[in-house]
Design a protein around this motif. Sequence first.
Motif, PDB file in Angstrom:
ATOM      1  N   ASN B 116       0.810  -1.215   0.000  1.00  0.00           N
ATOM      2  CA  ASN B 116       0.000   0.000   0.000  1.00  0.00           C
ATOM      3  C   ASN B 116       0.847   1.271   0.000  1.00  0.00           C
ATOM      4  O   ASN B 116       0.394   2.324  -0.437  1.00  0.00           O
ATOM      5  CB  ASN B 116      -0.954   0.018   1.196  1.00  0.00           C
ATOM      6  CG  ASN B 116      -2.238  -0.702   0.852  1.00  0.00           C
ATOM      7  OD1 ASN B 116      -2.545  -0.915  -0.321  1.00  0.00           O
ATOM      8  ND2 ASN B 116      -2.984  -1.090   1.867  1.00  0.00           N
ATOM      9  N   LEU B 117       2.087   1.188   0.529  1.00  0.00           N
ATOM     10  CA  LEU B 117       2.962   2.366   0.483  1.00  0.00           C
ATOM     11  C   LEU B 117       3.297   2.696  -0.970  1.00  0.00           C
ATOM     12  O   LEU B 117       3.343   3.866  -1.371  1.00  0.00           O
ATOM     13  CB  LEU B 117       4.253   2.121   1.264  1.00  0.00           C
ATOM     14  CG  LEU B 117       4.138   1.934   2.767  1.00  0.00           C
ATOM     15  CD1 LEU B 117       5.511   1.759   3.387  1.00  0.00           C
ATOM     16  CD2 LEU B 117       3.436   3.124   3.414  1.00  0.00           C
ATOM     17  N   ASN B 119       1.427   1.800  -3.552  1.00  0.00           N
ATOM     18  CA  ASN B 119       0.180   2.270  -4.160  1.00  0.00           C
ATOM     19  C   ASN B 119      -0.087   3.726  -3.793  1.00  0.00           C
ATOM     20  O   ASN B 119      -0.507   4.528  -4.630  1.00  0.00           O
ATOM     21  CB  ASN B 119      -0.995   1.408  -3.695  1.00  0.00           C
ATOM     22  CG  ASN B 119      -0.983   0.033  -4.341  1.00  0.00           C
ATOM     23  OD1 ASN B 119      -0.367  -0.154  -5.392  1.00  0.00           O
ATOM     24  ND2 ASN B 119      -1.639  -0.922  -3.725  1.00  0.00           N
ATOM     25  N   ALA B 120       0.176   4.057  -2.518  1.00  0.00           N
ATOM     26  CA  ALA B 120      -0.040   5.440  -2.073  1.00  0.00           C
ATOM     27  C   ALA B 120       0.866   6.382  -2.856  1.00  0.00           C
ATOM     28  O   ALA B 120       0.438   7.451  -3.315  1.00  0.00           O
ATOM     29  CB  ALA B 120       0.243   5.561  -0.575  1.00  0.00           C
ATOM     30  N   SER B 121       2.101   5.981  -3.038  1.00  0.00           N
ATOM     31  CA  SER B 121       3.043   6.808  -3.786  1.00  0.00           C
ATOM     32  C   SER B 121       2.536   7.035  -5.213  1.00  0.00           C
ATOM     33  O   SER B 121       2.591   8.148  -5.738  1.00  0.00           O
ATOM     34  CB  SER B 121       4.415   6.122  -3.803  1.00  0.00           C
ATOM     35  OG  SER B 121       5.315   6.867  -4.566  1.00  0.00           O
ATOM     36  N   ALA B 122       2.016   5.964  -5.829  1.00  0.00           N
ATOM     37  CA  ALA B 122       1.508   6.086  -7.204  1.00  0.00           C
ATOM     38  C   ALA B 122       0.314   7.024  -7.258  1.00  0.00           C
ATOM     39  O   ALA B 122       0.245   7.901  -8.137  1.00  0.00           O
ATOM     40  CB  ALA B 122       1.124   4.710  -7.740  1.00  0.00           C
ATOM     41  N   THR B 123      -0.622   6.881  -6.301  1.00  0.00           N
ATOM     42  CA  THR B 123      -1.810   7.748  -6.349  1.00  0.00           C
ATOM     43  C   THR B 123      -1.450   9.209  -6.047  1.00  0.00           C
ATOM     44  O   THR B 123      -2.212  10.109  -6.361  1.00  0.00           O
ATOM     45  CB  THR B 123      -2.918   7.292  -5.360  1.00  0.00           C
ATOM     46  OG1 THR B 123      -2.375   7.318  -4.042  1.00  0.00           O
ATOM     47  CG2 THR B 123      -3.424   5.913  -5.669  1.00  0.00           C
ATOM     48  N   LEU B 124      -0.271   9.424  -5.462  1.00  0.00           N
ATOM     49  CA  LEU B 124       0.168  10.810  -5.215  1.00  0.00           C
ATOM     50  C   LEU B 124       0.974  11.357  -6.395  1.00  0.00           C
ATOM     51  O   LEU B 124       1.614  12.398  -6.287  1.00  0.00           O
ATOM     52  CB  LEU B 124       0.992  10.869  -3.924  1.00  0.00           C
ATOM     53  CG  LEU B 124       0.162  10.652  -2.653  1.00  0.00           C
ATOM     54  CD1 LEU B 124       1.051  10.346  -1.464  1.00  0.00           C
ATOM     55  CD2 LEU B 124      -0.712  11.871  -2.366  1.00  0.00           C
ATOM     56  N   GLY B 125       0.954  10.631  -7.490  1.00  0.00           N
ATOM     57  CA  GLY B 125       1.547  11.158  -8.727  1.00  0.00           C
ATOM     58  C   GLY B 125       2.987  10.762  -8.965  1.00  0.00           C
ATOM     59  O   GLY B 125       3.608  11.232  -9.921  1.00  0.00           O
ATOM     60  N   ALA B 126       3.553   9.900  -8.111  1.00  0.00           N
ATOM     61  CA  ALA B 126       4.971   9.564  -8.263  1.00  0.00           C
ATOM     62  C   ALA B 126       5.176   8.486  -9.327  1.00  0.00           C
ATOM     63  O   ALA B 126       4.415   7.524  -9.390  1.00  0.00           O
ATOM     64  CB  ALA B 126       5.528   9.078  -6.930  1.00  0.00           C
ATOM     65  N   SER B 127       6.214   8.654 -10.134  1.00  0.00           N
ATOM     66  CA  SER B 127       6.577   7.629 -11.114  1.00  0.00           C
ATOM     67  C   SER B 127       7.217   6.460 -10.362  1.00  0.00           C
ATOM     68  O   SER B 127       7.524   6.573  -9.175  1.00  0.00           O
ATOM     69  CB  SER B 127       7.572   8.199 -12.115  1.00  0.00           C
ATOM     70  OG  SER B 127       8.766   8.527 -11.422  1.00  0.00           O
ATOM     71  N   HIS B 130      10.626   7.535  -9.073  1.00  0.00           N
ATOM     72  CA  HIS B 130      10.507   8.415  -7.907  1.00  0.00           C
ATOM     73  C   HIS B 130      10.151   7.575  -6.663  1.00  0.00           C
ATOM     74  O   HIS B 130      10.698   7.786  -5.578  1.00  0.00           O
ATOM     75  CB  HIS B 130       9.445   9.482  -8.170  1.00  0.00           C
ATOM     76  CG  HIS B 130       9.386  10.536  -7.113  1.00  0.00           C
ATOM     77  ND1 HIS B 130      10.264  11.592  -7.070  1.00  0.00           N
ATOM     78  CD2 HIS B 130       8.570  10.688  -6.043  1.00  0.00           C
ATOM     79  CE1 HIS B 130       9.984  12.348  -6.023  1.00  0.00           C
ATOM     80  NE2 HIS B 130       8.959  11.826  -5.377  1.00  0.00           N
ATOM     81  N   THR B 131       9.214   6.637  -6.844  1.00  0.00           N
ATOM     82  CA  THR B 131       8.821   5.754  -5.735  1.00  0.00           C
ATOM     83  C   THR B 131      10.023   4.949  -5.259  1.00  0.00           C
ATOM     84  O   THR B 131      10.232   4.767  -4.064  1.00  0.00           O
ATOM     85  CB  THR B 131       7.693   4.796  -6.179  1.00  0.00           C
ATOM     86  OG1 THR B 131       6.602   5.581  -6.622  1.00  0.00           O
ATOM     87  CG2 THR B 131       7.238   3.894  -5.051  1.00  0.00           C
ATOM     88  N   ARG B 134      12.393   7.492  -3.319  1.00  0.00           N
ATOM     89  CA  ARG B 134      11.898   8.096  -2.081  1.00  0.00           C
ATOM     90  C   ARG B 134      11.344   7.087  -1.083  1.00  0.00           C
ATOM     91  O   ARG B 134      11.327   7.337   0.116  1.00  0.00           O
ATOM     92  CB  ARG B 134      10.784   9.123  -2.390  1.00  0.00           C
ATOM     93  CG  ARG B 134      11.233  10.372  -3.111  1.00  0.00           C
ATOM     94  CD  ARG B 134      12.088  11.300  -2.235  1.00  0.00           C
ATOM     95  NE  ARG B 134      11.572  11.581  -0.914  1.00  0.00           N
ATOM     96  CZ  ARG B 134      10.681  12.513  -0.622  1.00  0.00           C
ATOM     97  NH1 ARG B 134      10.181  13.274  -1.579  1.00  0.00           N
ATOM     98  NH2 ARG B 134      10.293  12.711   0.617  1.00  0.00           N
ATOM     99  N   ILE B 135      10.838   5.945  -1.573  1.00  0.00           N
ATOM    100  CA  ILE B 135      10.182   4.997  -0.656  1.00  0.00           C
ATOM    101  C   ILE B 135      10.946   3.671  -0.581  1.00  0.00           C
ATOM    102  O   ILE B 135      11.386   3.270   0.507  1.00  0.00           O
ATOM    103  CB  ILE B 135       8.716   4.715  -1.102  1.00  0.00           C
ATOM    104  CG1 ILE B 135       7.944   6.029  -1.298  1.00  0.00           C
ATOM    105  CG2 ILE B 135       8.019   3.796  -0.123  1.00  0.00           C
ATOM    106  CD1 ILE B 135       7.834   6.901  -0.074  1.00  0.00           C
TER     107      ILE B 135
END
Lengths: 246, 224
Positions: B116-117, B119-127, B130-131, B134-135
């Motif tokens: 889900n982290l 998925n959350a990154s993706a829904t916040l617009g991150a490629s 980038h995910t 940063r994650i």
Amino acid sequence: MTKAASLSIRILKRFTARHHEFRLDVDFSVESGITVLFGPSGSGKTTILECIAGLLTPDAGRISVNGEVLFDSHSRVNLPANIRNLGYVFQTLALFPHLTVEENVGYGLARLTGNERNQRISAILESFHIAHLGQQRPDRISGGERQRVALARSLVTNPRALLLDEPLSALDYETKSKLIADLRTWTQDHRIAVIYVTHALDEVFALGDRVIALKDGRIAEKGTPAEILGKERENLIRELQQVGSR
Amino acid sequence: MNWQAIGLTAKLATLVSLILLIVGLPLAYWVAYSRWRLKFLVEAVVALPLVLPPTVLGFYVLVAIGSQSPVGRLYESWSGHSFAFSFQGLLLASVLYSLPFAVQPFAAAFSQIDRNLLNASATLGASRLHTFKRIIFPLSLSGIVTGIVLSFAHTVGEFGVVLMVGGNIPGVTRTISIDIYDRVQDLDYATANETALLLLIFSFVVLSGVYATNRQLWRGWLGR
């Protein structure tokens, strides 16, 4: 104030697990304001949200927001999740554990310059009453505060619609009421379409302008909370009468 | 003590770790997140060096890069010298030999991250990139450090592959473990003992460092 939003959703998706097939087949649209997707576990609520957000691909159907097609099996359109610009609050909240509250909230604003970014973060932290928590990590704040951070993070990007997957289920009544009030204020000010998934009746009453009741992957009822719960009650009474007459 | 062999081994192990960091991260990402049905075949190939005798791996690498092979001929025409029994050949073999020691800890760390982290990154617009930056990377740091350190230490201790692919050329392919073997063959037990003790202490320090670092990282993020 932004323009009123609308979401149009037609999803067909099949899952097969251990000889058991689950079929989700729904067709509905929502306008700005809060629409509650209500139903028991396994009725397909989260799957609908994931398909809308682009985290799952439907087998067939069409999903559009404000007229823009996000998914269309016929014309083979399937925008990736990161360009759909939809807010999503997960049941587990999915806050990034290694980032501070401020960094979590600003995560979706990577394209903005420092100043504008900071202003947007400060404003939303104020709106959700969490400005004092900016430098804290998610594991250092309370459950209710984490919920606020997750909401602020999903709304700071000005999404075209907001998808909420039982985000308040673990909260006590008082915290829940305050958060619901904040969410209502925000959605009224910004006029975005919100789909709120829950299986809790109190949330249906407190939040929903409209309710869509799901059962086994299909829409069982649509209407206002009073209408839906009235029918629920009738069904319950009927079931009890049947049990009583046996 | 043969400082030339120690220097060469340190250079080899550093380069292997760096290459595995560059090659291993995308490979581990694929292993952790791909839904391809035949993924297990790639996983088996990556894990092969764990169970394969080093001489077998060394033999096939030697055949693959020898002057009779297309790769060996191409390399020879480009560089002017043989690929086998060179430092570069030894480097390639060492990268293959240590591949699972990097990729498996990387992939295990990636797989442990809550989906889900991402998925959350993706829904916040991150490629995806980038995910990853940063994650995934920061949350897998302990696994990445473990993978790098293990591949470094594993390369320092390798013997069979070095002997097969590199031979025993002083200053080119003679690593510490080969040097110890040579000393024992010459019945020079005192020098062999010095070098062996150095390797023993090094391995212990490295492993203690890995466990201590991992603990601190976890404490930093979860406890604090």
